[in-house]
Each structure stands twice: as structure tokens, then as C-alpha cells.
Scaffold this active site. Structure first.
Site, short mmCIF file in Angstrom:
data_model
loop_
_atom_site.label_atom_id
_atom_site.label_comp_id
_atom_site.label_asym_id
_atom_site.label_seq_id
_atom_site.Cartn_x
_atom_site.Cartn_y
_atom_site.Cartn_z
N HIS A 193 -2.99 2.42 -2.85
CA HIS A 193 -4.13 1.61 -2.41
C HIS A 193 -4.76 0.82 -3.55
O HIS A 193 -5.32 -0.26 -3.31
CB HIS A 193 -5.18 2.51 -1.74
CG HIS A 193 -4.74 3.05 -0.42
ND1 HIS A 193 -4.66 2.26 0.71
CD2 HIS A 193 -4.31 4.27 -0.04
CE1 HIS A 193 -4.23 2.98 1.73
NE2 HIS A 193 -4.01 4.21 1.30
N ASP A 199 -5.60 -3.08 -3.20
CA ASP A 199 -6.91 -3.67 -3.49
C ASP A 199 -6.80 -4.79 -4.52
O ASP A 199 -7.43 -5.85 -4.38
CB ASP A 199 -7.88 -2.60 -3.99
CG ASP A 199 -8.28 -1.62 -2.90
OD1 ASP A 199 -8.07 -1.94 -1.72
OD2 ASP A 199 -8.79 -0.53 -3.24
N ASN A 216 0.83 -1.21 0.00
CA ASN A 216 0.00 0.00 0.00
C ASN A 216 0.86 1.26 0.00
O ASN A 216 0.58 2.24 -0.70
CB ASN A 216 -0.91 0.01 1.24
CG ASN A 216 -2.30 -0.53 0.93
OD1 ASN A 216 -2.67 -0.70 -0.22
ND2 ASN A 216 -3.06 -0.81 1.96
N ASP A 271 -6.21 -6.42 5.86
CA ASP A 271 -5.55 -7.56 5.22
C ASP A 271 -5.85 -8.86 5.96
O ASP A 271 -5.08 -9.82 5.88
CB ASP A 271 -4.03 -7.32 5.15
CG ASP A 271 -3.43 -7.08 6.53
OD1 ASP A 271 -4.19 -7.07 7.52
OD2 ASP A 271 -2.20 -6.91 6.62
N ARG A 321 -0.71 -24.94 3.52
CA ARG A 321 -0.70 -24.84 2.04
C ARG A 321 -1.03 -23.42 1.59
O ARG A 321 -0.41 -22.88 0.66
CB ARG A 321 -1.69 -25.83 1.44
CG ARG A 321 -1.25 -27.27 1.46
CD ARG A 321 -1.86 -28.08 0.30
NE ARG A 321 -3.29 -27.86 0.18
CZ ARG A 321 -4.22 -28.65 0.68
NH1 ARG A 321 -3.86 -29.73 1.35
NH2 ARG A 321 -5.51 -28.40 0.50
#
Length: 387
Positions: free
Chosen positions: A12, A16, A7, A42, A62
Site C-alpha cells: 500500500h 499511495d 498494491n 484509484d 492526453r
């Protein structure tokens, strides 16, 4: 992990896009019965039905490996991020949404404190590490209060018998760490040990509300309830509140202030005096966290409060725990005697609504009724109030 760096360096829009790509990546690795959701910032949550702890650990490992190996290219530049995970088991004895979320959150912080990129299974002794959540460093706590983004989240307070009709909006605080991690108000307050920080947080909440939202709320006609963590005995807070009300278009009758009832234990005389000033100005007072300590009713009267809010610990299992139901009934009886209004929450499932309505609680709030929405987003809708 390290999402904030994307970010900060790429903007931003890049952040996103990265979140969308990671969501698609993770969905492609899950069973059709699994549920993946973005919680905010996040942070993602994952529900794995009919899954053992061992399999949950394998799936999480994983996912972490896939995120660690993911190459995100933005405007020709490569960005690398990572992930950490926490797991808790949902079963017959551990199925309250707020508890489960808190446990998974604590396990996530344990993973980050262990060097990131790992999976941690929640264990009860980790609860003691919650304050190590850590003890966010003091300078970081100040940054979160003074400088970092902060959002007000609104939940409607409604009658359990007419849940479609909102009486007012109960606001809570959502904060961001300097790494870009989202922290809910309750979790952040739990890390604070200094009264000065709590007073600073209260002033930030008040200032942000009157600067960013008060005029729009007044135009819509909503009543709102602002949470104050340190009571109202801190320096200048009540004076500033009254100045804001005198100077602006926001009518005091729309303002409710949520004060923790333990303020009376700390300084009953000063608390009563300050509450009287606010009520004389036209504000409404909600005394929160009323529950097992019934001595509080020696201090409460119509002169200092309009509402009593049950302690969430009393409400969480009220639909399955007869003792909690009895205690809530006792509190409600005291509330009725004083001619106050009783609020309960958070209500996370319909059975809780039925139990609270049966007891006679006046108002409730919680995600089972309506999920929290950022106040700014709600004010941009077409809704308005009649009062």
C-alpha cells in the site's frame, strides 16, 4: 487501470506513492482553472470549466496517454498502469451533483468494458447498461460482500434551522471490487438482483458495525442509522441484531435502522412484526424512499416507525420544481398527522436547505452540510455527543 496489481505486489505504501505521483503528473497538464480531485481508491474526478466536449475529450486522451506511458519504479521494480475516462457535460439542464457523478461513472464503466485506455462520452442510452456495470459477475458480488474491504461512511443528520447541531449519523456503505475499484452503496445495490445477496450484505453491515465500531460509538454517545437493503424480513437478521444489543455495551436507543418502505409491499405483516420487535427493544426505525406512492401511509403508524425519509428523487430538484415541493409538503402532512419525524436528503446546495426549511421538514442530510467521513476516522476525533 491495473492499480490493484501495484498494491498487491508492492504494498500500500507503493500504491499511495503512485497516486501522489500521478496526481502531480495530471496537475501539470491542466489549466489553472481546472479542478482535479481524488474521489477514492484509484478514482479521480476532473472539472473543466468553460470547456467544450471536444476539448474535454482531447484533454482526457492526453491524460490517459501520459498515465499509460508513466514508468513507476518501486524498490528497483518497474510497474505499469493505465487509465480509462468518462465525460459528461454540465449545463443548465444537467447540473445536479448526484446525476452528473452517476453519468460520468457510467461512461467510465463503458470505457472499461470497451477494452480500457479509452474515453467515453456519456449518452442517455448508456443508462440501460448501468446494470451491466455490469452485471458484476455473481461470484464477484459475493466476494465484495463476504471478503473484500468495506467501509461505513457517516453523514450528520441535522435540523435545517440549526445545521450545526447533529441529531445522529446516517451511515452508508462503501465497497471495493477485487480490482480495487471503489463502489458506493447505491451503485452496488443497483447491480444486485438476488434477495439472498441483499440479505448477506445487510448481515455484513450489521456484523462489521458491532465488531469494529459499536463500542467506540457507545463511548462517544453518537446515535447512528444503519442502512438495511433487504428490509428486515430476512432469515436471522433481527435475531442477530437483538443478540448483539443484549451482549454488548451499545444502548439500543442509539441505534436507528433505515428500512426501505417497499418492504411493506413485499410482506406487510412480517415487516410490521419485525419492526415491532426492534422498537420494543428500544431501537428507532426510519422508513426510507417515501414519495410518490402515498399508499404507504396505509401501513405506517407510530407503532412501526419513528421517522419517514423522503425519496431522494423528490428532493433532488425540490428547490426548482414546484410539483416536487408540493409532493414533499403532502408527505410532510401525513408525517405530521402520524406524529412522525420527516427527514430529507441528500442536500447538495444551500438553496435546497432553504426550501426544505420553508416546507417544515424536520431533519436533512447531505454534502452541502458536511461531506461524508469514514466512521472510523470520525470516531478518532475528539468529538462526543450529549444525549
Amino acid at each position: 487501470d491495473r492499480f490493484k496489481a501495484v498494491n498487491d505486489t508492492a504494498g500500500h505504501a507503493a500504491g499511495d506513492a503512485l497516486l501522489r505521483e500521478l496526481a502531480s503528473l495530471m496537475l501539470g497538464m491542466l489549466r489553472t482553472t481546472d479542478i482535479l480531485a481524488r474521489l477514492g481508491g484509484d478514482e479521480f474526478g476532473l472539472l473543466l470549466p468553460d470547456c467544450s466536449v471536444e476539448n474535454a475529450r482531447t484533454i482526457s486522451e492526453r491524460l490517459i496517454a501520459a498515465v499509460n506511458d508513466y514508468h513507476f519504479i518501486w524498490e528497483g521494480r518497474l510497474h505499469r498502469i493505465g487509465a480509462s475516462a468518462g465525460i459528461t457535460m454540465i449545463d443548465a439542464s444537467n447540473n445536479q451533483a448526484s446525476e452528473v457523478m452517476s453519468q460520468a461513472d457510467i461512461a467510465c464503466y463503458a470505457s472499461k468494458n470497451s477494452g480500457r485506455g479509452v474515453v467515453t462520452l456519456y449518452e442517455p442510452q448508456q443508462q440501460r447498461l448501468q446494470h451491466s456495470r455490469d452485471a458484476l459477475p455473481l461470484d464477484e458480488q459475493w466476494r465484495m460482500i463476504k471478503e473484500n474491504p468495506m467501509a461505513l461512511v457517516a453523514r450528520p443528520v441535522v435540523s435545517p434551522r440549526v445545521p450545526e447541531s447533529t441529531s445522529f449519523l446516517l451511515l452508508s456503505v462503501r465497497l471495493w471490487t477485487s480490482e480495487g475499484t471503489v463502489m458506493e452503496e447505491q451503485a452496488f445495490r443497483a447491480t444486485i438482483n438476488e434477495a439472498e445477496l441483499l440479505h448477506a450484505l445487510d448481515r455484513r453491515v450489521v456484523h462489521d458495525f458491532f465488531r469494529d465500531h459499536a463500542a467506540d460509538v457507545a463511548r462517544k454517545g453518537f446515535g447512528v442509522a444503519l442502512p438495511l437493503s433487504a428490509g428486515i424480513t430476512g432469515p436471522r437478521l433481527v435475531d442477530e441484531l437483538l443478540d448483539f444489543l443484549d451482549a454488548g455495551p451499545f444502548p439500543p436507543r442509539l441505534l436507528h435502522l433505515v428500512i426501505n418502505s417497499d418492504a411493506f409491499e413485499k410482506d406487510a405483516r412480517m415487516t410490521s412484526r419485525q419492526l415491532d420487535r426492534l422498537r420494543q427493544a428500544g431501537c428507532h426505525i426510519i422508513l426510507s424512499h417515501v414519495g410518490r406512492d402515498l399508499e404507504i401511509f396505509n401501513h405506517i403508524s407510530r407503532a412501526v416507525a419513528d421517522y419517514v425519509m423522503l425519496d431522494p428523487e423528490v428532493v433532488t430538484n425540490i428547490h426548482t420544481n414546484l410539483m416536487d415541493e408540493m409532493l414533499a409538503t403532502i408527505v410532510l402532512g401525513h408525517t405530521r398527522r402520524l406524529k412522525l419525524i420527516c427527514i430529507a436528503g441528500p442536500v447538495n446546495q444551500p438553496m435546497m436547505t432553504e426550501t426544505l426549511a420553508g416546507i417544515g421538514v424536520d431533519m436533512i442530510y447531505g454534502d452541502a452540510l458536511a461531506p461524508g467521513q469514514p466512521l472510523g476516522l470520525l470516531l478518532n476525533s475528539s468529538y462526543f455527543a450529549i444525549n
